[in-house]
Design a protein around this motif. Structure first.
Motif, PDB file in Angstrom:
ATOM      1  N   MET A 232       0.837  -1.187   0.000  1.00 34.62           N
ATOM      2  CA  MET A 232       0.000   0.000   0.000  1.00 34.62           C
ATOM      3  C   MET A 232       0.877   1.243   0.000  1.00 34.62           C
ATOM      4  N   SER A 233       0.356   2.275  -0.578  1.00 31.07           N
ATOM      5  CA  SER A 233       1.073   3.545  -0.611  1.00 31.07           C
ATOM      6  C   SER A 233       0.674   4.407   0.583  1.00 31.07           C
ATOM      7  N   VAL A 234       1.451   5.434   0.820  1.00 29.60           N
ATOM      8  CA  VAL A 234       1.146   6.383   1.889  1.00 29.60           C
ATOM      9  C   VAL A 234      -0.247   6.962   1.671  1.00 29.60           C
ATOM     10  N   GLN A 235      -0.557   7.323   0.446  1.00 30.43           N
ATOM     11  CA  GLN A 235      -1.860   7.917   0.137  1.00 30.43           C
ATOM     12  C   GLN A 235      -3.004   6.958   0.449  1.00 30.43           C
ATOM     13  N   GLU A 236      -2.848   5.688   0.089  1.00 28.75           N
ATOM     14  CA  GLU A 236      -3.899   4.695   0.358  1.00 28.75           C
ATOM     15  C   GLU A 236      -4.109   4.494   1.859  1.00 28.75           C
ATOM     16  N   ILE A 237      -3.022   4.416   2.597  1.00 31.36           N
ATOM     17  CA  ILE A 237      -3.125   4.242   4.049  1.00 31.36           C
ATOM     18  C   ILE A 237      -3.788   5.460   4.673  1.00 31.36           C
ATOM     19  N   ALA A 238      -3.378   6.644   4.237  1.00 31.92           N
ATOM     20  CA  ALA A 238      -3.967   7.881   4.769  1.00 31.92           C
ATOM     21  C   ALA A 238      -5.451   7.967   4.431  1.00 31.92           C
ATOM     22  N   ASP A 239      -5.813   7.584   3.221  1.00 31.76           N
ATOM     23  CA  ASP A 239      -7.215   7.630   2.807  1.00 31.76           C
ATOM     24  C   ASP A 239      -8.085   6.678   3.624  1.00 31.76           C
ATOM     25  N   GLN A 240      -7.540   5.552   4.034  1.00 35.83           N
ATOM     26  CA  GLN A 240      -8.302   4.557   4.785  1.00 35.83           C
ATOM     27  C   GLN A 240      -8.273   4.797   6.294  1.00 35.83           C
ATOM     28  N   ALA A 241      -7.424   5.704   6.749  1.00 35.83           N
ATOM     29  CA  ALA A 241      -7.278   5.955   8.186  1.00 35.83           C
ATOM     30  C   ALA A 241      -8.535   6.606   8.756  1.00 35.83           C
ATOM     31  N   ASP A 242      -8.837   6.253   9.989  1.00 31.91           N
ATOM     32  CA  ASP A 242      -9.938   6.889  10.709  1.00 31.91           C
ATOM     33  C   ASP A 242      -9.466   8.157  11.408  1.00 31.91           C
ATOM     34  N   MET A 243      -8.147   8.247  11.639  1.00 28.25           N
ATOM     35  CA  MET A 243      -7.576   9.424  12.286  1.00 28.25           C
ATOM     36  C   MET A 243      -6.094   9.466  11.925  1.00 28.25           C
ATOM     37  N   ILE A 244      -5.595  10.676  11.694  1.00 32.08           N
ATOM     38  CA  ILE A 244      -4.161  10.873  11.489  1.00 32.08           C
ATOM     39  C   ILE A 244      -3.709  11.930  12.486  1.00 32.08           C
ATOM     40  N   VAL A 245      -2.677  11.582  13.258  1.00 30.51           N
ATOM     41  CA  VAL A 245      -2.116  12.507  14.238  1.00 30.51           C
ATOM     42  C   VAL A 245      -0.605  12.518  14.062  1.00 30.51           C
ATOM     43  N   ALA A 246      -0.053  13.679  13.757  1.00 31.05           N
ATOM     44  CA  ALA A 246       1.401  13.872  13.681  1.00 31.05           C
ATOM     45  C   ALA A 246       2.100  12.804  12.836  1.00 31.05           C
TER      46      ALA A 246
END
Length: 75
Positions: A1-15
């Protein structure tokens, strides 16, 4: 998976850490180094390939934001 895919699927991103809520656990991925991951289950860190310092940071972010994370998932 790419960074973009992981970020898109995340429920929350912190730092730079992506938190993804699954059925019985939460997966955390360091978006700056995708090989660094951890798993939280029942509010405890149960698996990690991060350093002890990163483990502490991830748990701090989780504990500060877990109520918001649960609200987001249940919305």
């Amino acid at each position: 998976m790419s960074v973009q895919e992981i970020a898109d699927q995340a429920d929350m991103i912190v730092a730079g850490y992506a938190f993804k809520v699954l059925e019985d656990h939460i997966e955390i991925t360091d978006l700056n180094n995708l090989s660094k991951t951890a798993v939280i289950q029942n509010d405890e860190l149960v698996e990690s390939v991060m350093s002890d310092e990163e483990d502490a940071i991830v748990m701090k972010y989780y504990n500060r934001n877990k109520d918001l994370l649960k609200e987001t998932v249940n919305a």
